[in-house]
Scaffold this motif. Structure first.
Motif, PDB file in Angstrom:
ATOM      1  N   UNK A  50       0.850  -1.181   0.000  1.00 51.66           N
ATOM      2  CA  UNK A  50       0.000   0.000   0.000  1.00 51.66           C
ATOM      3  C   UNK A  50       0.891   1.237   0.000  1.00 51.66           C
ATOM      4  N   UNK A  51       0.320   2.351  -0.419  1.00 47.71           N
ATOM      5  CA  UNK A  51       1.094   3.593  -0.431  1.00 47.71           C
ATOM      6  C   UNK A  51       1.416   4.018   1.000  1.00 47.71           C
ATOM      7  N   UNK A  52       2.601   4.573   1.198  1.00 50.97           N
ATOM      8  CA  UNK A  52       3.024   5.033   2.515  1.00 50.97           C
ATOM      9  C   UNK A  52       3.861   6.301   2.346  1.00 50.97           C
ATOM     10  N   UNK A  53       4.087   7.061   3.414  1.00 52.52           N
ATOM     11  CA  UNK A  53       4.883   8.283   3.294  1.00 52.52           C
ATOM     12  C   UNK A  53       6.256   8.002   2.674  1.00 52.52           C
ATOM     13  N   UNK A  54       6.707   8.908   1.827  1.00 54.13           N
ATOM     14  CA  UNK A  54       7.989   8.744   1.162  1.00 54.13           C
ATOM     15  C   UNK A  54       9.119   9.227   2.074  1.00 54.13           C
ATOM     16  N   UNK A  55      10.185   8.443   2.097  1.00 49.76           N
ATOM     17  CA  UNK A  55      11.351   8.854   2.877  1.00 49.76           C
ATOM     18  C   UNK A  55      12.620   8.309   2.237  1.00 49.76           C
ATOM     19  N   UNK A  56      13.715   8.925   2.592  1.00 51.40           N
ATOM     20  CA  UNK A  56      15.034   8.463   2.161  1.00 51.40           C
ATOM     21  C   UNK A  56      15.866   8.193   3.407  1.00 51.40           C
TER      22      UNK A  56
ATOM     23  N   UNK B 138      19.311   2.096  14.795  1.00 53.11           N
ATOM     24  CA  UNK B 138      18.201   2.879  14.236  1.00 53.11           C
ATOM     25  C   UNK B 138      18.600   3.435  12.879  1.00 53.11           C
ATOM     26  N   UNK B 139      17.586   3.964  12.176  1.00 53.61           N
ATOM     27  CA  UNK B 139      17.808   4.652  10.912  1.00 53.61           C
ATOM     28  C   UNK B 139      17.508   6.137  11.083  1.00 53.61           C
ATOM     29  N   UNK B 140      18.205   6.960  10.336  1.00 52.36           N
ATOM     30  CA  UNK B 140      17.854   8.374  10.234  1.00 52.36           C
ATOM     31  C   UNK B 140      17.254   8.579   8.849  1.00 52.36           C
ATOM     32  N   UNK B 141      15.993   9.040   8.811  1.00 50.37           N
ATOM     33  CA  UNK B 141      15.265   9.175   7.557  1.00 50.37           C
ATOM     34  C   UNK B 141      14.858  10.626   7.297  1.00 50.37           C
ATOM     35  N   UNK B 142      14.872  10.997   6.026  1.00 51.67           N
ATOM     36  CA  UNK B 142      14.346  12.279   5.580  1.00 51.67           C
ATOM     37  C   UNK B 142      12.958  12.035   4.984  1.00 51.67           C
ATOM     38  N   UNK B 143      11.905  12.507   5.667  1.00 52.46           N
ATOM     39  CA  UNK B 143      10.527  12.296   5.221  1.00 52.46           C
ATOM     40  C   UNK B 143      10.040  13.468   4.383  1.00 52.46           C
ATOM     41  N   UNK B 144       9.353  13.143   3.284  1.00 54.21           N
ATOM     42  CA  UNK B 144       8.634  14.158   2.519  1.00 54.21           C
ATOM     43  C   UNK B 144       7.349  14.525   3.257  1.00 54.21           C
ATOM     44  N   UNK B 145       6.754  15.691   2.968  1.00 55.14           N
ATOM     45  CA  UNK B 145       5.475  16.046   3.596  1.00 55.14           C
ATOM     46  C   UNK B 145       4.379  15.037   3.238  1.00 55.14           C
ATOM     47  N   UNK B 146       3.429  14.853   4.153  1.00 58.55           N
ATOM     48  CA  UNK B 146       2.276  13.983   3.899  1.00 58.55           C
ATOM     49  C   UNK B 146       1.090  14.492   4.705  1.00 58.55           C
ATOM     50  N   UNK B 147      -0.110  14.089   4.290  1.00 56.38           N
ATOM     51  CA  UNK B 147      -1.341  14.541   4.930  1.00 56.38           C
ATOM     52  C   UNK B 147      -1.950  13.381   5.712  1.00 56.38           C
TER      53      UNK B 147
ATOM     54  N   UNK C 245      -2.507  11.796  23.144  1.00 58.10           N
ATOM     55  CA  UNK C 245      -2.277  10.981  21.947  1.00 58.10           C
ATOM     56  C   UNK C 245      -3.320  11.289  20.878  1.00 58.10           C
ATOM     57  N   UNK C 246      -2.894  11.306  19.620  1.00 63.66           N
ATOM     58  CA  UNK C 246      -3.821  11.342  18.481  1.00 63.66           C
ATOM     59  C   UNK C 246      -3.578  10.108  17.630  1.00 63.66           C
ATOM     60  N   UNK C 247      -4.616   9.655  16.926  1.00 55.83           N
ATOM     61  CA  UNK C 247      -4.494   8.512  16.018  1.00 55.83           C
ATOM     62  C   UNK C 247      -4.716   9.018  14.598  1.00 55.83           C
ATOM     63  N   UNK C 248      -3.914   8.531  13.648  1.00 57.82           N
ATOM     64  CA  UNK C 248      -3.873   9.124  12.314  1.00 57.82           C
ATOM     65  C   UNK C 248      -3.829   8.040  11.239  1.00 57.82           C
ATOM     66  N   UNK C 249      -4.467   8.345  10.105  1.00 53.21           N
ATOM     67  CA  UNK C 249      -4.317   7.541   8.896  1.00 53.21           C
ATOM     68  C   UNK C 249      -3.720   8.446   7.824  1.00 53.21           C
ATOM     69  N   UNK C 250      -2.691   7.955   7.151  1.00 55.30           N
ATOM     70  CA  UNK C 250      -2.036   8.718   6.091  1.00 55.30           C
ATOM     71  C   UNK C 250      -2.925   8.693   4.847  1.00 55.30           C
ATOM     72  N   UNK C 251      -3.058   9.832   4.187  1.00 57.34           N
ATOM     73  CA  UNK C 251      -3.856   9.921   2.964  1.00 57.34           C
ATOM     74  C   UNK C 251      -2.962   9.807   1.735  1.00 57.34           C
ATOM     75  N   UNK C 252      -3.505   9.421   0.583  1.00 56.19           N
ATOM     76  CA  UNK C 252      -2.683   9.250  -0.622  1.00 56.19           C
ATOM     77  C   UNK C 252      -1.851  10.499  -0.925  1.00 56.19           C
TER      78      UNK C 252
END
Length: 414
Positions: free
Chosen positions: A242-248, A256-265, A315-322
């Motif tokens: 499934x689609x997920x937030x983009x990161x490098x 651990x990993x250090x990731x650069x995340x693109x913006x997401x809604x 706490x908030x609960x979230x679903x990532x949108x396309x």
């Protein structure tokens, strides 16, 4: 960067035929030290002990007591090459532009695993290559290693920076992501690190390439720590298609990993705890059509729970949108407690783990991650994100993919 696990042991056993023998190096070193009283140089001549030279000498065997060596025919060519390398150190080097070579690597290395490939004319016929589990000392061996990785893994290579670090030395920083297609679950293997490229002062060509991985301490060949690092990455993590937030991935350490995340809604509402599901039906209802236009929105992964305070309480609960959606084009939620919000992305430290994520386990993982990044000199923000990639009712717990993310301030990829 490294050859396959299957091929690694065969390279290890064959390295006596492909690299400088343990007999020829000490004998040559003995003669040269007697004649010049200078340290043994790298495979390409260097005017001083650069960092690459120091690393190479560290894993060469110590020279024997002075004696008159008897060279056999088998090793005569390698001995002559060693003599020439040392003599080149004594001779005035030819001039070449290091900055021009830096620019060349910026242009050339991104083609390491594509159809164009690297420009092999920029390398000596004698290229000493070494990473924690692979070693070659010829251009043909160097190119074979690249071709093998390209065939079996289809690596994604990202070059972060290139800069001179010595008179005859250039260092690069990179990320390489590979899928191991031999295994049915196609595990993703990630390596980040630096490469020290040695330059032959006689012709301005690259004559050595030594890789150092961020994820291990012992980078000398042959590194069993490096082999174990590869094996650990072969474990199964179930990630839905499934689609997920983009990161490098910028850096991968042992923990651990250090990731650069693109913006997401995200669409979000209030939750109760990091491992809880309170509020999930409300945000899931939004994507299933309970919105102002009754639009059904494709499912994504992961489901986030987020807290922004030190006690991990609110706490908030979230679903990532396309990712192709914009906030302005999305329908409004029908419920007042449900909101749309744009996450601007940024740099985060991420710890991955499997198993059933109880509240105690999630909080403990957050503490471990925060402790590790502080120990490494990084600056974490308050709170964290907990990411669940799998439906717990349809996924075995031991292959679940769970992650804790902590946003970072002032990260520099040195």
């Amino acid at each position: 960067m490294w050859t396959t696990l299957v091929h690694g042991f065969s390279n290890y056993l064959a390295c006596g035929q492909d690299s400088l023998s343990s007999d020829s190096i000490p004998m040559a070193t003995s003669i040269l030290s007697h004649q010049t009283s200078r340290p043994f140089p790298t495979p390409c001549a260097s005017p001083g002990p650069t960092s690459a030279a120091v690393s190479l000498r560290r894993h060469l065997p110590p020279p024997p007591k002075p004696r008159k060596p008897a060279l056999n025919v088998k090793h005569s060519n390698r001995f002559k090459w060693t003599i020439q390398s040392s003599l080149a150190e004594q001779s005035p080097p030819k001039t070449f532009d290091v900055q021009q070579l830096v620019g060349f690597l910026y242009d050339d290395l991104p083609h390491l695993f594509d159809d164009q490939g690297i420009d092999k004319t920029a390398y000596d016929e004698r290229v000493f290559f070494r990473d924690p589990i692979t070693r070659h000392d010829t251009l043909s061996g160097y190119l074979f290693n690249i071709a093998l990785l390209k065939t079996l893994f289809k690596p994604q290579f990202q070059l972060h920076w290139v800069k001179p670090t010595g008179a005859y030395e250039i260092t690069t920083r990179w990320t390489m992501v590979m899928k191991f297609f031999v295994l049915p679950w196609k595990p993703e293997l990630i390596f980040t690190g630096t490469s020290v490229m040695g330059i032959n002062p006689e012709n301005g060509k690259f004559c050595s390439h030594m890789d150092f991985w961020d994820s291990i301490q012992k980078n000398d060949y042959f590194s069993f720590e490096g082999l174990l690092d590869v094996i650990r990455q072969l474990r199964i993590y179930k990630t839905p298609e499934l689609e997920s937030p983009k990161y490098q991935v910028l850096k991968r350490t042992a923990n651990y990993e250090v990731r650069q995340y693109d913006p997401f809604i995200v669409v979000e509402t209030n939750g109760d705890k990091l491992s809880g599901s309170t509020g999930f039906n409300d945000v899931a209802g939004y994507i299933f059509g309970k919105n102002s236009t009754k639009e059904k929105i494709p499912m994504t992964t992961p489901v986030f729970t987020q807290t922004n305070d030190a006690n991990l309480s609110k706490v908030s609960i979230q679903i990532v949108l396309p990712l192709d959606k914009e906030t302005e084009s999305l329908p409004s939620p029908n419920q007042e407690t449900v909101h749309l919000r744009k996450n601007e992305g940024g740099i985060a430290a991420v710890m991955k783990f499997s198993g059933k994520p109880t509240e105690d386990i999630v909080c403990e993982k957050e503490k471990i991650l925060r402790s590790n990044i502080i120990k490494d000199g990084l600056k974490p923000q308050l709170g964290c994100l907990f990411a669940r990639y799998n439906d717990p009712g349809r996924t075995w717990t031991f292959i679940m993919r769970n992650e804790v993310l902590i946003w970072l301030n002032d990260f520099s990829l040195d």
